[in-house]
Write an enzyme that holds these catalytic residues in place. Structure first.
Site, mmCIF file in Angstrom:
data_model
loop_
_atom_site.group_PDB
_atom_site.id
_atom_site.type_symbol
_atom_site.label_atom_id
_atom_site.label_comp_id
_atom_site.label_asym_id
_atom_site.label_seq_id
_atom_site.Cartn_x
_atom_site.Cartn_y
_atom_site.Cartn_z
ATOM 1 C CG ASP A 1 -1.615 1.318 1.475
ATOM 2 O OD1 ASP A 1 -1.952 1.642 2.624
ATOM 3 O OD2 ASP A 1 -1.816 2.042 0.463
ATOM 4 C CG ASN B 1 -2.984 5.305 -1.265
ATOM 5 O OD1 ASN B 1 -2.958 4.176 -0.759
ATOM 6 N ND2 ASN B 1 -4.009 5.742 -1.971
ATOM 7 C CG ASP C 1 -5.874 3.131 0.411
ATOM 8 O OD1 ASP C 1 -6.472 3.303 -0.671
ATOM 9 O OD2 ASP C 1 -4.991 2.244 0.562
ATOM 10 C CG ASP D 1 -1.377 1.499 -3.757
ATOM 11 O OD1 ASP D 1 -1.705 1.969 -2.649
ATOM 12 O OD2 ASP D 1 -0.195 1.407 -4.155
ATOM 13 C CG ASP E 1 -6.979 -13.406 -12.616
ATOM 14 O OD1 ASP E 1 -6.391 -13.704 -11.558
ATOM 15 O OD2 ASP E 1 -7.770 -14.166 -13.219
ATOM 16 C CG ASP F 1 -11.625 -16.777 -12.043
ATOM 17 O OD1 ASP F 1 -10.829 -17.074 -11.165
ATOM 18 O OD2 ASP F 1 -12.852 -16.679 -11.857
ATOM 19 C CD GLU G 1 -9.125 -21.031 -10.769
ATOM 20 O OE1 GLU G 1 -10.012 -20.355 -11.301
ATOM 21 O OE2 GLU G 1 -8.975 -21.087 -9.531
ATOM 22 C CG HIS H 1 -5.960 -15.693 -5.218
ATOM 23 N ND1 HIS H 1 -5.462 -16.289 -6.359
ATOM 24 C CD2 HIS H 1 -7.279 -15.560 -5.423
ATOM 25 C CE1 HIS H 1 -6.432 -16.483 -7.216
ATOM 26 N NE2 HIS H 1 -7.559 -16.065 -6.675
ATOM 27 C CG ASP H 2 -8.569 -19.151 -4.916
ATOM 28 O OD1 ASP H 2 -8.658 -19.440 -6.125
ATOM 29 O OD2 ASP H 2 -8.997 -18.085 -4.431
HETATM 30 O O1 TEU Z 1 -11.357 -19.838 -8.028
HETATM 31 C C1 TEU Z 1 -12.064 -20.949 -8.539
HETATM 32 C C2 TEU Z 1 -12.437 -21.878 -7.482
HETATM 33 O O2 TEU Z 1 -13.050 -22.890 -7.684
HETATM 34 C C3 TEU Z 1 -12.084 -21.453 -6.118
HETATM 35 O O3 TEU Z 1 -13.277 -20.899 -5.611
HETATM 36 C C4 TEU Z 1 -11.592 -22.587 -5.314
HETATM 37 O O4 TEU Z 1 -12.249 -23.757 -5.661
HETATM 38 C C5 TEU Z 1 -11.913 -22.303 -3.905
HETATM 39 O O5 TEU Z 1 -11.652 -20.938 -3.722
HETATM 40 C C6 TEU Z 1 -11.031 -23.163 -3.047
HETATM 41 O O6 TEU Z 1 -11.116 -22.678 -1.743
HETATM 42 C C7 TEU Z 1 -11.380 -18.689 -8.867
HETATM 43 C C8 TEU Z 1 -10.559 -17.615 -8.190
HETATM 44 O O7 TEU Z 1 -9.210 -18.054 -8.076
HETATM 45 C C9 TEU Z 1 -11.165 -17.372 -6.842
HETATM 46 O O8 TEU Z 1 -10.387 -16.445 -6.095
HETATM 47 C C10 TEU Z 1 -12.561 -16.804 -7.069
HETATM 48 O O9 TEU Z 1 -13.191 -16.663 -5.801
HETATM 49 C C11 TEU Z 1 -13.403 -17.739 -7.941
HETATM 50 O O10 TEU Z 1 -12.719 -18.262 -9.057
HETATM 51 C C12 TEU Z 1 -14.579 -16.961 -8.508
HETATM 52 O O11 TEU Z 1 -14.064 -16.005 -9.419
HETATM 53 CA CA CA Z 2 -3.432 2.022 -1.166
#
Ligand code: TEU
Ligand code: CA
Length: 552
Positions: A22, A24, A26, A30, A99, A197, A254, A327-328
């Site tokens: 970040d 700035n 907030d 960013d 993405d 995605d 994905e 991130h999942d």
């Molecule tokens: O994730 C696809 C997906 O199936 C995920 O939801 C995953 O199965 C689950 O998060 C496991 O915990 C993509 C993106 O990477 C995710 O961040 C999004 O939430 C999702 O699609 C909807 O866009």
């Molecule tokens: Ca920021």
């Protein structure tokens, strides 16, 4: 046009913009914050940045609910800051992959607002609308039913994710063309590809049959009626013809639910669909059944068998992606390693196991410094819609608070989304304000400033693995063969190219493991150690979480 397979030789670094840096104050990461850290990424040695969505969004799913594909989310910056980011990335001879989220939009997208307004709208058919009797019993991946009543026209729309993420109807050719025009807009700006995605969801069984309701579930299981549908290859080949094939770019789809056989079709270059896919199979091995919140201890031979199957399955046709984190997913050092006494050593072992395989490796922000899962005692500190909806549903199903919290600690997506830990100053140097999601308290010991000052850090170990991939063709192009398939603690495999042989052996356990296999012992006795996470490499015993790569 594709001129080379640069993406086969690349290492990709994923940035989750909200949590990266970040600039700035907030409390939200960013684009300017990313620009300020490009030299850090260059130092790591990565080639490509995959940037999670930065488009205008109400942030119901942290940007995976897009309101305007051609506008930057205000708190991340604007198109001018994006142009500067792209310029700065290219100036450092790195590439930028964006993405692409086109299985669904935000319910605040203008297409959906037009679609919901009237049954006669030209956009009505951009989404799936059904009267009540023609909906079905599917559940949303984010909890609750997959069909939401919209008062405006008294019909229901499909949303496989949150109710603010209505699924797009790819059967509609005008929708597809609008998507291709948007993709062309971004590619003409000079980006270097897309991460797509849930792209195998864009073709569904549009009869939407009910699914079987399994023991205790609130909804029917859609089985394979929501993904890998009858027209998915047709749509991807059309997308490639209309857009992707015109640029020298990289694409990764994905694909939850895609099998090795599916991946051979999706990634066979002759089919002109995508370059590689993200499989979920190895990420489901510590779940008891289909539901990730039902926990099971990983049995290493299952992981070895699955990853070897993908290595061998795409050996001749197509290409693998290689990942432990995104991130999942929860943080790998907490998940398959040991984030206590052996945090540093096991993080290096896991990196070795992944990066010496065949495919394009992906590093998720913080993986390179061994960031761990987080443990917030208060549910209110968790922000992920998937987690909060699951908590609501499982309480309704009679699960105990403690059992649900254990699932959240182990598998919740917020584990990956706590702010990047830059240094040991307040809020880990991520922000001078209040972070949107609390920082993991372990930032005091685990941060990139400390890592950069420690020659023995996980950061420099990743830097070496990335360098080895550049120096040794066998790492990129060598064949793969699993060794010791039944061993319950050692993950070992060999790579071969033009007579050059590399052997990687990783101890996934906290106990020392003696190697008994004669051939392996012979090989490593005459091998040269390329990289290891422990100085002494007694050739017959692997210490706890020890990893060694030999050049034979
Ligand atoms: O994730 C696809 C997906 O199936 C995920 O939801 C995953 O199965 C689950 O998060 C496991 O915990 C993509 C993106 O990477 C995710 O961040 C999004 O939430 C999702 O699609 C909807 O866009
Ligand atoms: Ca920021």
């Amino acid at each position: 046009m594709k001129t080379s397979d640069w993406w086969k030789q690349s290492v990709v670094y994923q940035i989750y913009p909200k949590s990266f840096n970040d600039s700035n104050g907030d409390g939200i990461g960013d684009i300017q914050g990313i620009i300020e850290k490009l030299d850090y990424l260059k130092k790591l040695g990565i080639d490509v940045i995959w940037l999670s969505p930065i488009y205008d969004s109400p942030q119901d799913d942290n940007g995976y609910d897009i309101r305007d594909y051609r506008k930057i989310f205000t708190q991340y910056g604007d198109m001018e800051s994006f142009d500067r980011l792209l310029q700065e990335v290219h100036a450092r001879n790195m590439k930028l992959v964006m993405d692409l989220v086109v299985n669904h939009t935000s319910d605040e997208h203008e297409w959906f607002e037009a679609s919901r307004a009237s049954k006669d709208s030209p956009y009505r058919d951009y989404y799936f609308w059904r009267d009540e009797e023609n909906t079905n019993n599917w559940g949303s991946i984010f909890g609750g039913p997959a069909w939401q009543l919209d008062e405006e026209t008294g019909e229901y729309y499909l949303h496989l994710f949150s109710k603010k993420q209505p699924d797009l109807n790819w059967e509609n050719a005008n929708l597809r063309q609008d998507v291709y025009d948007m993709m062309t807009f971004w590619l003409d700006k000079g980006i270097d590809g897309f991460r797509m995605d849930v792209i195998n969801f864009i073709s569904k069984n549009t009869d939407f049959p009910d699914g079987p309701v399994k023991n205790g579930d609130l909804y029917g299981d859609p089985e394979n009626n929501f993904c890998n549908g009858p027209r998915v290859h047709e749509f991807l080949r059309e997308m490639n013809r209309e857009v992707l094939g015109k640029y020298d770019i990289m694409t990764v789809g994905e694909m939850p639910g895609a099998s090795i056989e599916d991946a051979q079709i999706y990634t066979d270059p002759k089919n002109r669909e995508v370059d590689m896919i993200f499989t979920f199979e190895h990420m489901n091995l510590d779940s008891d059944g289909e539901n990730k919140w039902d926990l099971k201890t990983l049995y290493l031979p299952d992981l070895k068998k699955n990853m070897a199957a993908w290595q061998n399955g795409l050996q001749e046709t197509g290409w693998n992606s290689l990942y432990w984190n995104n991130h999942d997913q929860p943080r790998i050092v907490s998940r398959f390693g040991n984030d206590g006494a052996y945090r540093v050593r096991s993080a290096k072992m896991l990196a070795t196991c992944l990066h010496m395989m065949k495919g394009t490796p992906y590093i998720y922000q913080g993986e390179e410094i061994g960031m761990t899962n987080v443990h917030f005692n208060d549910l209110a500190d968790y922000q992920d819609i998937e987690t909060l909806n699951m908590y609501r549903d499982r309480i309704e199903q009679g699960f105990s608070h403690d059992a649900i919290m254990k699932s959240i600690y182990t598998k919740g997506r917020d584990n990956a989304r706590t702010p990047f830990q830059w240094d040991s100053s307040e809020n880990a140097g991520f922000t001078t304000g209040t972070p949107w999601l609390k920082v993991n308290p372990r930032y005091v010991e685990i941060n990139s400033e400390a890592a950069l000052q420690d020659d023995d850090s996980i950061f420099y170990y990743y830097q070496t693995l990335i360098r080895l991939r550049k120096e040794i063709p066998a790492v990129v192009y060598g064949s793969f063969k699993l060794l010791l398939p039944k061993h319950e603690a050692i993950f070992a495999y060999e790579r071969q190219l033009d007579g050059e042989k590399l052997v990687t052996i990783c101890n996934f356990s906290a106990e020392a493991q003696r190697i008994e296999d004669e051939q392996l012992l012979t090989d490593i006795a005459r091998g040269q150690v390329l990289i290891t996470n422990l100085e002494d490499t007694d050739s017959n015993v692997l210490e706890a979480y020890q990893a060694i790569v030999y050049k034979i």
